[in-house]
Design a protein around this motif. Structure first.
Motif, PDB file in Angstrom:
ATOM      1  N   SER A 108      -4.127   2.639   9.498  1.00 31.40           N
ATOM      2  CA  SER A 108      -3.069   3.486   9.222  1.00 31.40           C
ATOM      3  C   SER A 108      -2.434   3.332   7.950  1.00 31.40           C
ATOM      4  O   SER A 108      -2.134   2.044   7.655  1.00 31.40           O
ATOM      5  CB  SER A 108      -2.104   3.854  10.284  1.00 31.40           C
ATOM      6  OG  SER A 108      -1.362   2.326  10.542  1.00 31.40           O
ATOM      7  N   PRO A 109      -2.142   4.229   7.024  1.00 27.58           N
ATOM      8  CA  PRO A 109      -1.565   3.693   5.562  1.00 27.58           C
ATOM      9  C   PRO A 109      -0.336   3.186   5.771  1.00 27.58           C
ATOM     10  O   PRO A 109       0.611   3.559   6.733  1.00 27.58           O
ATOM     11  CB  PRO A 109      -1.509   5.167   4.905  1.00 27.58           C
ATOM     12  CG  PRO A 109      -1.774   6.199   5.889  1.00 27.58           C
ATOM     13  CD  PRO A 109      -2.247   5.745   7.171  1.00 27.58           C
ATOM     14  N   THR A 110       0.262   2.167   4.957  1.00 26.24           N
ATOM     15  CA  THR A 110       1.516   1.683   4.955  1.00 26.24           C
ATOM     16  C   THR A 110       2.584   2.690   4.545  1.00 26.24           C
ATOM     17  O   THR A 110       2.295   3.650   4.000  1.00 26.24           O
ATOM     18  CB  THR A 110       1.590   0.436   4.221  1.00 26.24           C
ATOM     19  OG1 THR A 110       1.330   0.979   2.843  1.00 26.24           O
ATOM     20  CG2 THR A 110       0.562  -0.567   4.612  1.00 26.24           C
ATOM     21  N   LYS A 111       3.548   2.772   5.247  1.00 27.18           N
ATOM     22  CA  LYS A 111       4.666   3.621   4.783  1.00 27.18           C
ATOM     23  C   LYS A 111       5.240   3.376   3.497  1.00 27.18           C
ATOM     24  O   LYS A 111       5.350   2.184   3.089  1.00 27.18           O
ATOM     25  CB  LYS A 111       5.980   3.527   6.002  1.00 27.18           C
ATOM     26  CG  LYS A 111       6.815   4.916   5.901  1.00 27.18           C
ATOM     27  CD  LYS A 111       7.621   4.645   7.243  1.00 27.18           C
ATOM     28  CE  LYS A 111       7.833   6.310   7.261  1.00 27.18           C
ATOM     29  NZ  LYS A 111       8.232   6.620   8.790  1.00 27.18           N
ATOM     30  N   ILE A 112       5.502   4.297   2.623  1.00 30.65           N
ATOM     31  CA  ILE A 112       6.020   4.193   1.370  1.00 30.65           C
ATOM     32  C   ILE A 112       7.403   4.444   1.298  1.00 30.65           C
ATOM     33  O   ILE A 112       8.135   5.555   1.966  1.00 30.65           O
ATOM     34  CB  ILE A 112       5.107   5.151   0.357  1.00 30.65           C
ATOM     35  CG1 ILE A 112       3.799   4.933   0.391  1.00 30.65           C
ATOM     36  CG2 ILE A 112       5.745   5.126  -1.096  1.00 30.65           C
ATOM     37  CD1 ILE A 112       2.739   5.806  -0.231  1.00 30.65           C
ATOM     38  N   ASP A 113       8.064   3.588   0.716  1.00 36.97           N
ATOM     39  CA  ASP A 113       9.613   3.979   0.601  1.00 36.97           C
ATOM     40  C   ASP A 113       9.838   4.858  -0.939  1.00 36.97           C
ATOM     41  O   ASP A 113       9.758   4.229  -1.739  1.00 36.97           O
ATOM     42  CB  ASP A 113      10.351   2.461   0.318  1.00 36.97           C
ATOM     43  CG  ASP A 113      11.635   2.983   0.270  1.00 36.97           C
ATOM     44  OD1 ASP A 113      12.211   3.936   0.622  1.00 36.97           O
ATOM     45  OD2 ASP A 113      12.635   1.730  -0.131  1.00 36.97           O
ATOM     46  N   VAL A 114       9.875   6.125  -0.390  1.00 34.00           N
ATOM     47  CA  VAL A 114      10.208   6.976  -1.670  1.00 34.00           C
ATOM     48  C   VAL A 114      11.355   6.919  -2.398  1.00 34.00           C
ATOM     49  O   VAL A 114      11.232   6.725  -3.804  1.00 34.00           O
ATOM     50  CB  VAL A 114      10.154   8.369  -0.918  1.00 34.00           C
ATOM     51  CG1 VAL A 114      10.336   9.441  -2.370  1.00 34.00           C
ATOM     52  CG2 VAL A 114       8.734   8.661  -0.390  1.00 34.00           C
TER      53      VAL A 114
END
Length: 189
Positions: A29-35
């Motif tokens: 699962s892709p890592t969560k990006i802090d927008v």
């Protein structure tokens, strides 16, 4: 997670059939990006696209003769004095530098737009006219005439919103004559 073994059978090469054993990890699962953190620090600035204060070797040089030729092709007046010509040359050089910097961007993997509209699959589906849409339009038409058939739209079947029924078209007109508005010809009488 342990790797998942996978067998791939290749096509026959002459009389031999080769089998390869490979391993492939399952997609993680892709890592969560802090927008917010990503947008807090820009990756480029407008100043990076503008030429430096001292002209570099890559900066295109525009001659006075080229400037006058461009002005003549553009049907623009020539500069009035040497100061205006210097400003024009400087401005044109900055614009060319900006365009060259933009051209350096790698856009080889970007699909060009066909037009300025939604080109996604759902957008194209929404713009498509289906047979059902045409059937609805055909039910509002009447064919009249025996030899020369004229198609007329049934005005009673035409759907109009409430605002179209109550809209006073001539409400904003200053000069009216009957059902028409009057436009002055510009000559004072």
């Amino acid at each position: 997670m342990p790797p998942l073994p996978m067998r791939i059978k290749t096509s026959h090469l002459g009389s031999q059939c080769a089998k390869f054993h490979t391993t492939r990890r399952l997609l993680q699962s892709p890592t969560k990006i802090d927008v917010e953190a990503l947008l807090a620090r820009p990756t480029w600035s407008l100043e990076s696209l503008l030429p430096p204060s001292t002209p570099a070797a890559s900066t295109p040089i525009i001659t006075s003769k080229q400037l006058h030729h461009l002005l003549r092709l553009s049907a623009l007046p020539p500069p009035r004095d040497a100061d205006e010509e210097a400003k024009m040359l400087s401005s044109l050089s900055k614009h060319l530098h900006f365009v060259n910097e933009i051209r350096k961007v790698d856009a080889s993997h970007v699909t060009p737009l066909q037009s300025l509209r939604d080109e996604t699959a759902s957008g194209l589906k929404e713009q498509e006219i289906s047979l059902d849409d045409l059937k609805i339009a055909f039910t509002k038409e009447q064919v009249r005439g025996e030899y020369y058939k004229r198609i007329r739209r049934n005005q009673d079947a035409a759907e109009e919103g409430e605002s179209a029924k109550t809209w006073d078209v001539l409400a904003a007109a200053n000069n009216k004559v009957g059902r028409y508005f009057v436009v002055n010809g510009g000559k004072d009488a």
